[in-house]
Scaffold this motif. Structure first.
Motif, mmCIF file in Angstrom:
data_model
loop_
_atom_site.group_PDB
_atom_site.id
_atom_site.type_symbol
_atom_site.label_atom_id
_atom_site.label_comp_id
_atom_site.label_asym_id
_atom_site.label_seq_id
_atom_site.Cartn_x
_atom_site.Cartn_y
_atom_site.Cartn_z
ATOM 1 N N TYR A 44 0.804 -1.220 0.000
ATOM 2 C CA TYR A 44 0.000 0.000 0.000
ATOM 3 C C TYR A 44 0.839 1.274 0.000
ATOM 4 N N SER A 45 1.751 1.410 0.966
ATOM 5 C CA SER A 45 2.486 2.671 1.109
ATOM 6 C C SER A 45 3.360 2.958 -0.099
ATOM 7 N N LYS A 46 3.956 1.919 -0.701
ATOM 8 C CA LYS A 46 4.811 2.118 -1.875
ATOM 9 C C LYS A 46 3.987 2.574 -3.078
ATOM 10 N N VAL A 47 2.819 1.985 -3.249
ATOM 11 C CA VAL A 47 1.946 2.380 -4.355
ATOM 12 C C VAL A 47 1.464 3.813 -4.157
ATOM 13 N N ARG A 48 1.029 4.119 -2.939
ATOM 14 C CA ARG A 48 0.574 5.478 -2.640
ATOM 15 C C ARG A 48 1.690 6.486 -2.881
ATOM 16 N N ASP A 49 2.887 6.193 -2.389
ATOM 17 C CA ASP A 49 4.006 7.125 -2.534
ATOM 18 C C ASP A 49 4.402 7.313 -3.996
ATOM 19 N N TYR A 50 4.251 6.261 -4.817
ATOM 20 C CA TYR A 50 4.577 6.396 -6.239
ATOM 21 C C TYR A 50 3.735 7.493 -6.869
ATOM 22 N N PHE A 51 2.438 7.482 -6.583
ATOM 23 C CA PHE A 51 1.553 8.478 -7.198
ATOM 24 C C PHE A 51 1.782 9.868 -6.619
ATOM 25 N N ILE A 52 2.069 9.950 -5.320
ATOM 26 C CA ILE A 52 2.347 11.256 -4.711
ATOM 27 C C ILE A 52 3.536 11.913 -5.390
ATOM 28 N N GLU A 53 4.507 11.093 -5.816
ATOM 29 C CA GLU A 53 5.694 11.633 -6.477
ATOM 30 C C GLU A 53 5.371 12.275 -7.821
ATOM 31 N N GLN A 54 4.167 12.003 -8.357
ATOM 32 C CA GLN A 54 3.783 12.612 -9.628
ATOM 33 C C GLN A 54 3.377 14.073 -9.455
#
Length: 399
Positions: A44-54
């Motif tokens: 969860y946290s890795k997927v969420r952080d990936y999009f936040i980086e956009q």
């Protein structure tokens, strides 16, 4: 959108699973609302952080409230019309993940604030104040015994925490803050010793009754769902066309109505000049009289209707600028000032407001009139001036 370039043969099984989840979200197999620990487990946290980086880095710092990020971030780079939906999808998912991140951070620091049932709207007589008029002094606030925080505790709050406490007070007193004008909302804050700022003054009236960031996130989703796909796509095409027009030599879209050149570099607004000469491009740097309006149902604010309103301004000899949001479902729903009328004079700004009232009729929601000013050498918006008056009234009163 593919992230194939980010994958390698040396990826671990966990990294491959994260990549798989991201691809499935982009392809619509996983709804953004299902980006949760329950659905994605340890990934969860890795997927969420990936999009936040956009999100552009200038908006992804935790000091930026989600309301401002959502209002300000639109795709910064010019895009082909074929890529509009891809860009918009990326932005929506990223903002959703950013909201999740801030909500989690708030839960860790102050805990979840209970949300009370909103009262029925209170019928009130309204009186608008200009920024130059004296704001009321909070000599007789509501009884302290009815609030969870003392006056001194409330004085220590500012910005969004202050607005959440103000909402709780309004709920207890049966006051519908969404029905108040911007100036009345400022007065209510002063009366209750809570220092809201210009961000709260500019936000959509419905947000005033929210008592936590979680409630705002939930309501944002509800409001976005009210925007039809047809309306959203139509306004997205209009935005793309206006930004493209802003980069051309001929920026006129109708007689004496031109797209301002600054539109092409803006991430949040579309700017138009009406009955003004080209040498007025720098007018934003000067003191400006402004009128603000918002619409009850944004689906009714089609590009054709907004263009028709600008033609009415032009035909009635209004002189000045008009600006409107770029993103209907992501930005427009969160604003109090969906359309801003920058008059070349006070008379022009007042004429623009009068024309807007007549043109939009019963569809009109909020309206306001004010002036951007240069104070101590710094340009301040009307909302910033109101916020400054709130701070001064609360923190300089006699104990």
């Amino acid at each position: 959108m593919s992230i194939e370039n980010q994958t390698t043969n040396t990826e671990s099984s966990g990294e491959k699973k994260i990549t798989e989840y991201i691809e499935r979200i982009y392809q619509g197999e996983i709804d953004p609302d299902d980006i949760t620990p329950e659905k994605l487990g340890p990934f969860y946290s890795k997927v969420r952080d990936y999009f936040i980086e956009q999100i552009p880095s200038r908006y992804s710092d935790d000091s930026w409230p989600i309301e401002l990020v959502a209002d300000m971030w639109n795709p910064a780079q010019p895009i082909d019309s074929e890529d509009v939906e891809k860009q918009r999808l990326t932005r929506r998912i990223a903002l959703h993940c950013y909201e999740l991140s801030l909500s989690e951070a708030q839960n860790k620091t102050i805990g979840h604030l209970p949300v009370g049932k909103l009262p029925d709207p209170v019928v009130r007589e309204t009186t608008s104040l200009s920024a130059s008029e004296e704001m009321p002094t909070p000599n007789q606030p509501a009884s302290e015994t009815s609030h969870s925080l003392s006056v001194e505790e409330r004085k220590k709050l500012n910005g969004w925490p202050a607005s959440y406490e103000l909402a709780k007070i309004a709920i207890k007193e049966g006051v519908d803050l969404s029905s108040l004008s911007r100036e009345e909302y400022a007065s209510f804050a002063i009366q209750n010793h809570l220092t809201i700022d210009d961000s709260q003054l500019r936000t959509a009236p419905w947000q005033r009754m929210c008592t936590s960031v979680e409630e705002i996130v939930s309501k944002n989703k509800e409001e976005a769902l009210k925007i039809t796909e047809e309306s959203d796509k139509s306004f997205a095409r209009f935005c793309y066309e206006m930004k493209d027009k802003a980069s051309q030599r001929d920026r006129f879209i109708s007689d004496n109505i031109r797209v301002r050149e600054g539109t092409k570099d803006s991430d949040s607004w579309l700017y138009f000049g009406i009955n003004t000469d080209s040498n007025k491009e720098g007018a934003e740097a000067l003191e400006t009289y402004k009128s603000y309006v918002s619409i009850k149902d944004l689906n009714s604010l089609t590009p054709d209707r907004f263009t028709e309103f600008m033609r009415l301004l032009q035909e009635t000899n209004y002189k000045g600028d008009v600006k409107i949001f770029q993103d209907m479902a992501g930005q427009g729903i969160k604003l109090n000032d969906q359309i801003v009328i920058h008059g070349s004079s006070e008379a022009d700004a007042r004429l623009g407001l009068e024309l807007a009232e007549n043109f939009f009729g019963n569809d009109l929601d909020q309206k306001s009139f004010g002036k951007d000013e240069i104070i101590d050498g710094e340009k301040m918006s009307y909302s910033q001036i109101l916020a400054q008056q709130i701070t001064k009234a609360i923190h300089t009163e006699n104990s």
